[in-house]
Design an enzyme around this catalytic site. Structure first.
Site, PDB file in Angstrom:
ATOM      1  N   CYS A   1       0.792  -1.237   0.000  1.00 26.16           N
ATOM      2  CA  CYS A   1       0.000   0.000   0.000  1.00 26.16           C
ATOM      3  C   CYS A   1       0.822   1.284   0.000  1.00 26.16           C
ATOM      4  O   CYS A   1       0.843   2.013  -0.989  1.00 26.16           O
ATOM      5  CB  CYS A   1      -0.922  -0.001   1.205  1.00 26.16           C
ATOM      6  SG  CYS A   1      -2.092  -1.358   1.155  1.00 26.16           S
TER       7      CYS A   1
HETATM    8  N1  LIG Z   1      -2.569  -6.170   2.072  1.00 23.59           N
HETATM    9  C1  LIG Z   1      -2.945  -5.076   2.692  1.00 23.59           C
HETATM   10  O1  LIG Z   1      -2.523  -4.814   3.797  1.00 23.59           O
HETATM   11  C2  LIG Z   1      -3.962  -4.119   2.093  1.00 23.59           C
HETATM   12  C3  LIG Z   1      -4.553  -3.178   2.935  1.00 23.59           C
HETATM   13  C4  LIG Z   1      -5.487  -2.295   2.417  1.00 23.59           C
HETATM   14  C5  LIG Z   1      -5.776  -2.356   1.067  1.00 23.59           C
HETATM   15  N2  LIG Z   1      -5.192  -3.261   0.242  1.00 23.59           N
HETATM   16  C6  LIG Z   1      -5.585  -3.276  -1.157  1.00 23.59           C
HETATM   17  O2  LIG Z   1      -6.410  -4.408  -1.399  1.00 23.59           O
HETATM   18  C7  LIG Z   1      -6.182  -4.913  -2.704  1.00 23.59           C
HETATM   19  C8  LIG Z   1      -5.805  -6.383  -2.627  1.00 23.59           C
HETATM   20  O3  LIG Z   1      -4.583  -6.525  -1.923  1.00 23.59           O
HETATM   21  P1  LIG Z   1      -4.125  -7.867  -1.239  1.00 23.59           P
HETATM   22  O4  LIG Z   1      -3.031  -7.489  -0.314  1.00 23.59           O
HETATM   23  O5  LIG Z   1      -5.282  -8.638  -0.709  1.00 23.59           O
HETATM   24  O6  LIG Z   1      -3.520  -8.658  -2.506  1.00 23.59           O
HETATM   25  P2  LIG Z   1      -3.064 -10.190  -2.551  1.00 23.59           P
HETATM   26  O7  LIG Z   1      -2.028 -10.263  -3.624  1.00 23.59           O
HETATM   27  O8  LIG Z   1      -2.763 -10.705  -1.194  1.00 23.59           O
HETATM   28  O9  LIG Z   1      -4.366 -10.954  -3.039  1.00 23.59           O
HETATM   29  C9  LIG Z   1      -4.957 -10.753  -4.257  1.00 23.59           C
HETATM   30  C10 LIG Z   1      -5.650 -12.032  -4.707  1.00 23.59           C
HETATM   31  O10 LIG Z   1      -6.307 -11.755  -5.923  1.00 23.59           O
HETATM   32  C11 LIG Z   1      -6.161 -12.875  -6.769  1.00 23.59           C
HETATM   33  N3  LIG Z   1      -6.403 -12.450  -8.137  1.00 23.59           N
HETATM   34  C12 LIG Z   1      -5.589 -11.763  -8.962  1.00 23.59           C
HETATM   35  N4  LIG Z   1      -6.211 -11.545 -10.136  1.00 23.59           N
HETATM   36  C13 LIG Z   1      -7.435 -12.090 -10.063  1.00 23.59           C
HETATM   37  C14 LIG Z   1      -8.523 -12.205 -10.939  1.00 23.59           C
HETATM   38  N5  LIG Z   1      -8.471 -11.683 -12.162  1.00 23.59           N
HETATM   39  N6  LIG Z   1      -9.621 -12.838 -10.513  1.00 23.59           N
HETATM   40  C15 LIG Z   1      -9.672 -13.379  -9.283  1.00 23.59           C
HETATM   41  N7  LIG Z   1      -8.674 -13.319  -8.390  1.00 23.59           N
HETATM   42  C16 LIG Z   1      -7.559 -12.686  -8.772  1.00 23.59           C
HETATM   43  C17 LIG Z   1      -4.776 -13.375  -6.486  1.00 23.59           C
HETATM   44  O11 LIG Z   1      -4.605 -14.724  -6.889  1.00 23.59           O
HETATM   45  C18 LIG Z   1      -4.690 -13.195  -4.972  1.00 23.59           C
HETATM   46  O12 LIG Z   1      -5.150 -14.336  -4.285  1.00 23.59           O
HETATM   47  C19 LIG Z   1      -5.104  -4.026  -3.309  1.00 23.59           C
HETATM   48  O13 LIG Z   1      -5.704  -3.012  -4.054  1.00 23.59           O
HETATM   49  C20 LIG Z   1      -4.427  -3.435  -2.104  1.00 23.59           C
HETATM   50  O14 LIG Z   1      -3.835  -2.179  -2.396  1.00 23.59           O
HETATM   51  C21 LIG Z   1      -4.289  -4.164   0.744  1.00 23.59           C
END
Ligand SMILES: NC(=O)c1ccc[n+]([C@@H]2O[C@H](COP(=O)([O-])OP(=O)(O)OC[C@H]3O[C@@H](n4cnc5c(N)ncnc54)[C@H](O)[C@@H]3O)[C@@H](O)[C@H]2O)c1
Length: 460
Positions: free
Chosen positions: A291
């Site tokens: 992030c």
């Molecule tokens: N990790 C954090 O602490 C956090 C906190 C707040 C916001 N976010 C935001 O949340 C969002 C997700 O982040 P995250 O950390 O969970 O990512 P992550 O990489 O942990 O998980 C994303 C998941 O999406 C899946 N994926 C990718 N493309 C896909 C598709 N086309 N269809 C279905 N599944 C698909 C991946 O296989 C993975 O399991 C981002 O925008 C991030 O900026 C993350």
């Protein structure tokens, strides 16, 4: 749905928009609506579990079949989500996972939690979001609520998602409902779980807002409606840019105070006794995670479209990005002055590969950069991390892929010329390090905090 679960099916094609809203709203209230969560990562899996624990039937969608199989087998792949929780949700048939997007037709609301990284040119990479929206589009039907949670720039939901979803002839606000609600997950933070973190919600029109609020009201303790999709998108960027700028500020203060012989951590600890107008942020070896190092660039990129520059935000990113190099400079100086050694002929152990304490997440971790910088200098760098056994494949650090965490023993410590504490995991034996390492470069002030004051410790 899996296992005989029966979703609420919408099939009243001549119902008015008001009737859709009333009936979907009622199904949220009674927890009968089936919910799809797309992207079962650090954000999506805890969210899916939270929704399922509130009694909604949940289907998780992911393109990764390994994650899907693990969930369906009642197992967890995220350290702080108990396998017991997943097994219980599977047993009570409230959670299922699939790679089959045709099953989106079975759910009433779809929540998108896929990654939003940067391209190599450090511009927004919305590939995952557009791919996901393309996967939803063929299965979109009247009465669907679609919510984007991924962090992104203001305008994404209306400019990127809406045109793809409307391509089949259905209209947002009339036939289906579109909303944005930023994720605020803080992995590893035991004080705030998904259910107790207030949720900001913006809708594409009043009905979408009402429905999205009706849904989240049942899932989290507090819902905060805002006037538009764009405001909701801006809220998340405001929060993360606030962090980036404040971290840059203390990183700069650290450099200044160091030159003056002042301990920045002592100054911050005393400053935070002020009961108003101050909030502590701490210096470190640079920013990491999905992030804070990434999100500011989403705004910077979008601002250009409006002819606006974001100098302050970019300066913060510049200061934070320079931190690993500064730590390596301090390390080289300390090796030379205290041990008469050149970094180019030294073996360095990095403590903590993850970007923050007590989690295994290495995305954008400054520790990866530290290893590379030390080796560019000619030194040899290894790492120890109780939560990371091996450096996985990453887009930017392929050269160090496959390296394994070394064991932290008394004998091993003596083989290194210096230890660099990059991440202050709780599960590290700092006493042993303090007792046996010849030189310790501490970027987190963990030895100071633990009262392990030694001549061998240098704060950097
Ligand atoms: N990790 C954090 O602490 C956090 C906190 C707040 C916001 N976010 C935001 O949340 C969002 C997700 O982040 P995250 O950390 O969970 O990512 P992550 O990489 O942990 O998980 C994303 C998941 O999406 C899946 N994926 C990718 N493309 C896909 C598709 N086309 N269809 C279905 N599944 C698909 C991946 O296989 C993975 O399991 C981002 O925008 C991030 O900026 C993350």
């Amino acid at each position: 749905m899996d296992d005989g679960q029966k979703p609420i099916a919408y099939d009243s094609s001549d119902a008015t928009t008001a009737a859709w809203v009333a009936s979907l709203g009622e199904n949220f209230k009674t927890h009968r609506a089936a919910i799809g969560v797309i992207g079962l990562g650090y954000v999506g899996l805890p969210l899916a579990c939270t929704i399922a624990k509130k009694g909604f039937p949940v289907v998780g969608f992911d393109i990764d079949p390994i994650k899907v199989d693990l969930i369906n087998g009642g197992k967890s792949y995220i350290a702080y989500i108990g396998a017991d929780d997943i097994a219980e949700l599977r047993r009570t048939r409230r959670l299922a996972a699939t790679v089959d997007f045709a099953r989106l037709a079975d759910v009433d609301a779809v929540v998108i939690c896929v990654p939003t990284p940067l391209t190599r040119q450090r511009e927004p990479d919305l590939t995952f979001v557009t791919q996901t929206t393309e996967s939803i589009a063929p299965h979109l039907r009247r009465g669907h609520l679609v919510v984007l949670e991924s962090t992104t720039y203001p305008g994404t939901t209306s400019e990127v998602l809406r045109p793809i979803l409307e391509r089949g002839g259905l209209r947002s606000g009339r036939d289906f409902f579109l909303a944005y609600s930023p994720e605020r997950e803080d992995p590893g933070n035991t004080d705030f779980s998904t259910a107790v973190i207030p949720k900001v919600v913006g809708g594409d029109g009043p009905e979408a807002l009402r429905l999205a609020c009706a849904f989240y009201d049942e899932v989290v303790t507090r819902t905060v409606p805002v006037s538009s999709l764009e405001v909701a998108e801006a809220v998340k960027l405001t929060e993360n840019i606030f962090r980036s700028v404040n971290i840059a500020l203390v990183n700069e203060l650290k450099t200044v105070f160091d030159a003056m012989g002042i301990d920045v951590w002592e100054a911050i600890d005393a400053a935070k006794t002020k009961p108003f107008g101050y909030m502590p942020f701490y210096p470190g070896p640079g920013l990491g995670g999905h992030c804070v190092p990434i999100d500011p660039f989403y705004l910077t990129w979008k601002a250009r479209e409006y002819g606006v520059t974001t100098r302050f935000i970019e300066l913060a990113a510049e200061i934070n990005t320079a931190m690993p190099r500064r730590v390596v400079d301090e390390l080289a100086k300390a090796l030379d002055r205290r041990c008469g050694k050149a970094l180019s002929r030294s073996r360095i152990l990095i403590i903590g590969l993850a970007y923050k304490k007590n989690v295994p997440d290495i995305r954008e971790s400054p520790s990866l950069r530290l290893i590379e910088l030390i080796e560019e200098w000619g030194g040899k760098a290894e790492f120890h991390d109780p939560h990371v056994t091996e450096i996985p494949s990453t887009r930017e650090h392929m050269a160090i892929k496959g390296r394994r965490s070394v064991e932290l023993t008394e004998a091993a410590l003596k083989e290194f010329d210096a230890i660099v504490v990059a991440t202050d995991h709780d599960a590290i034996d700092y006493q042993t390090i303090a007792d046996h390492a010849p030189l310790i470069v501490d970027t987190r002030n963990v030895f100071g905090r633990l009262g392990l004051v030694r001549e061998t410790v240098v704060k950097a």
